[in-house]
Design an enzyme around this catalytic site. Structure first.
Site, mmCIF file in Angstrom:
data_model
loop_
_atom_site.group_PDB
_atom_site.id
_atom_site.type_symbol
_atom_site.label_atom_id
_atom_site.label_comp_id
_atom_site.label_asym_id
_atom_site.label_seq_id
_atom_site.Cartn_x
_atom_site.Cartn_y
_atom_site.Cartn_z
ATOM 1 C CE1 TYR A 148 -3.974 2.312 0.901
ATOM 2 C CE2 TYR A 148 -2.385 3.661 2.285
ATOM 3 C CZ TYR A 148 -3.485 3.407 1.281
ATOM 4 O OH TYR A 148 -4.429 4.692 1.736
ATOM 5 C CE LYS A 152 -3.017 5.336 -1.978
ATOM 6 N NZ LYS A 152 -4.594 6.049 -2.691
#
Length: 255
Positions: A148, A152
């Protein structure tokens, strides 16, 4: 009438953002993989609301969805808000390769594909904008959120590059960087990352929706940190040596 097209619009930050912009008189387009939830939101908002089911990992679907919304809005698109995202918490090796890849497919490829699909219609707008959902996790790699966090960082880099490259089209590209937000994406995890336990979940989806609306009123920043504590962290990161940032993250993420 200004128009905004929102991915991940059936829940969480996307839904809160759709409500805020609709309340302020915008025409809103709702995109999400959950068609039943989309129908419920459409019924709630009523006029000036359009929806379509979309899997952002499918480029053909992205192109068709953007074209259909732009046609309904007079051939142009004013704002694209890439809010769709997924999160899998856990020790890196305990998550399957498929789970890691799915995170990257939705969060990175989905954002990239929507940008590509939207470009022809953004170019028809008087003041076109793209707003991406990045994260506080793009400031320093976060243990137990490795893929994750990586996704990002990719969104952050894409945002920086396109904001410069698309100047020739008159398009601003920005991203929001909130820490953990009180949504189902965080609250329904089967594994609680230590960093979540230590930092807490203090932002609501409405807080991020407000930041999205405020950013699009003319905020000049490429990266917009959300929430006072994280804004302070961003300032500290600029003056602290990297080893101090790493030490802080190590403490926050300690099992």
């Amino acid at each position: 009438m200004d128009s905004i097209l929102i991915t991940g619009a059936a829940s969480g930050i996307g839904l809160a953002t759709a409500r805020r912009f609709h309340t302020n008189g915008w025409r809103v387009g709702l995109l999400d993989v959950n068609e039943g939830a989309l129908q419920a939101v459409h019924a709630e908002l009523g006029e000036r609301c359009w929806y379509r089911r979309l899997d952002v990992t499918d480029m053909g679907q992205c192109e068709a969805a953007v074209a259909a919304f732009a046609e309904s809005a007079g051939g142009r698109l004013d704002v694209l808000f890439n809010s769709a995202g997924v999160l899998r918490m856990g020790h890196f090796e305990d998550l399957s390769a498929e789970q890691h890849r799915f995170t990257l497919d939705v969060n990175v490829a989905g954002t990239l594909q929507m940008c590509l699909a939207a470009l022809p219609y953004l170019k028809q707008s008087r003041s076109p904008r793209v707003l991406n959902m990045s994260s506080a996790s793009a400031l320093y790699g976060v243990p137990h959120l490795a893929s994750y966090s990586a996704s990002k960082f990719a969104v952050r880099g894409l945002t920086e590059a396109l904001d410069l490259e698309w100047r020739r089209h008159g398009i601003r590209v920005q991203d929001l960087m909130p820490p953990f937000v009180n949504t189902g994406m965080v609250n329904k995890q089967t594994f609680e990352a230590p960093v979540v336990r230590r930092m807490g979940v203090k932002l609501s989806a409405d807080d991020v929706a407000r930041a999205a609306f405020d950013t699009l009123q003319g905020d000049p920043r490429v990266h917009v940190p959300v929430g006072l504590p994280f804004r302070f962290t961003v300032l500290l990161e600029k003056v602290m040596p990297q080893r101090a940032t790493r030490a802080l993250m190590a403490w926050l993420s300690r099992d």
